[in-house]
Design an enzyme around this catalytic site. Structure first.
Site, short mmCIF file in Angstrom:
data_model
loop_
_atom_site.label_atom_id
_atom_site.label_comp_id
_atom_site.label_asym_id
_atom_site.label_seq_id
_atom_site.Cartn_x
_atom_site.Cartn_y
_atom_site.Cartn_z
N HIS A 66 -26.63 24.11 -15.34
CA HIS A 66 -25.34 24.79 -15.22
C HIS A 66 -24.62 24.73 -16.56
O HIS A 66 -24.52 23.65 -17.16
CB HIS A 66 -24.48 24.13 -14.14
CG HIS A 66 -23.05 24.62 -14.13
ND1 HIS A 66 -21.97 23.78 -14.35
CD2 HIS A 66 -22.54 25.85 -13.95
CE1 HIS A 66 -20.86 24.48 -14.30
NE2 HIS A 66 -21.16 25.74 -14.05
N SER A 67 -24.15 25.87 -17.06
CA SER A 67 -23.31 25.92 -18.25
C SER A 67 -24.00 25.25 -19.44
O SER A 67 -25.06 25.72 -19.87
CB SER A 67 -21.95 25.28 -17.92
OG SER A 67 -20.98 25.59 -18.88
N LEU A 68 -23.45 24.16 -19.97
CA LEU A 68 -24.11 23.44 -21.07
C LEU A 68 -25.54 23.09 -20.69
O LEU A 68 -26.46 23.24 -21.50
CB LEU A 68 -23.32 22.17 -21.41
CG LEU A 68 -24.05 21.15 -22.30
CD1 LEU A 68 -24.27 21.71 -23.70
CD2 LEU A 68 -23.26 19.84 -22.36
N ALA A 108 -27.51 24.63 -18.70
CA ALA A 108 -28.34 25.83 -18.73
C ALA A 108 -28.72 26.20 -20.16
O ALA A 108 -29.83 26.67 -20.42
CB ALA A 108 -27.60 26.98 -18.07
N HIS A 145 -16.91 29.78 -12.41
CA HIS A 145 -17.91 29.10 -13.23
C HIS A 145 -18.60 27.96 -12.47
O HIS A 145 -19.77 27.68 -12.71
CB HIS A 145 -17.23 28.58 -14.49
CG HIS A 145 -18.17 27.98 -15.49
ND1 HIS A 145 -19.29 28.64 -15.94
CD2 HIS A 145 -18.15 26.77 -16.12
CE1 HIS A 145 -19.92 27.87 -16.83
NE2 HIS A 145 -19.25 26.74 -16.94
#
Length: 287
Positions: free
Chosen positions: A101-103, A105, A263
């Site tokens: 997720h996010s960072l 990913a 997000h």
């Protein structure tokens, strides 16, 4: 949805990391990587909805219950990538999937491009491409980072009188998320101190990066990925994932799933977690 979760510690040569362990011992191996300033609780709602997987949801270095890097060390994307490989080696996983997720990913994507022989599949949530800048911006970027590092020595950690105050602060800062999501992250991210509570995260995580990849660098990593990729784009998520990179996504063999939500849609509520899980059914079918 609740399932059995095991707390584990991973003693790497350079740092000790904490993690939550889900699923059967013979399940498909998956390393789950959370976002910036989050922790392993990021996957508390999603992981139970991915049956048949052996999911190790890490607290990345400097986050949650994991150790902080030594003085003078850094928290760059490639540092996290090394941690992930070291964890996989300790677990005896030659090939494995990455859920990010996010960072997390972004780290997963860079790692899949750098060592494609190790990665079976990518399942990405509202993240894939790192923040980039052009070469001429590098001197300014480094200067800002160096000044921030020196200034950090004089800053004190914030102390909140109650857990509720800390949750309120989290709701006001960073990307929007639900109160329930903030409470879940706080349950693992806070520690008691004199006068109340403070976040366990290493203060150095808030410093600007001394160097960012260029767009050409980022594109090269993405094009080097050889495994199947499923990318969930939150319709109210990070603009960078919906904007400048969409044209590149159209030219890549990436299955893109556009899902309503913010997000942290996989953690905000049960419906969001199920919607993301439905996008990642292929994880359980990995060879």
């Amino acid at each position: 949805m609740t399932v059995a979760v095991e707390e584990i510690r991973l003693n790497l040569p350079h740092i000790e990391l904490a993690a939550h362990l889900y699923g059967p011992e013979d399940g498909q191996p998956v390393l789950a990587l959370h976002g910036w300033l989050d922790n392993a609780m990021s996957f508390a709602r999603l992981a139970p909805r991915l049956p048949g997987l052996r999911i190790v949801a890490l607290d990345l270095a400097g986050h949650g219950h994991s150790g902080h890097r030594a003085a003078g060390a850094s928290y760059q994307l490639w540092d996290y990538a090394l941690d992930v490989l070291a964890v996989a080696d300790q677990l005896g996983w030659q090939r494995f999937a990455l859920l990010g997720h996010s960072l997390g990913a972004i780290v997963a994507t860079l790692l899949a491009g750098a060592v494609p022989e190790r990665i079976e599949r990518l399942a990405l949530i509202d993240g894939m491409f790192p923040l980039t800048h052009e070469p001429e911006q590098a001197p300014h970027q480094l200067g800002e980072a160096l000044r921030a590092q020196l200034a950090l020595r004089d800053k004190r950690r914030p102390v909140y009188a109650s857990v509720e105050r800390a949750v309120e602060a989290r709701l006001r800062g960073g990307s929007p998320l639900s109160r329930e999501a903030a409470e879940l992250l706080a349950s693992r991210g806070l520690t008691a101190v004199a006068g109340g509570y403070t976040w366990r995260t290493d203060p150095r995580l808030t410093l600007p990066s001394p160097l960012r990849l260029t767009r050409a660098h980022a594109e090269a990593f993405v094009r080097a990925v050889r495994c199947p990729v499923d990318l969930v784009i939150a319709e109210q998520g990070l603009p960078v994932q919906r904007g400048e990179w969409l044209a590149l996504l159209d030219s890549l063999p990436v299955r893109v799933h556009r899902v309503p939500g913010g997000h942290h849609l996989h953690l905000d509520d049960e419906a969001g977690a199920q919607a993301v899980a439905d996008c990642f059914k292929a994880l359980s079918a990995a060879p």
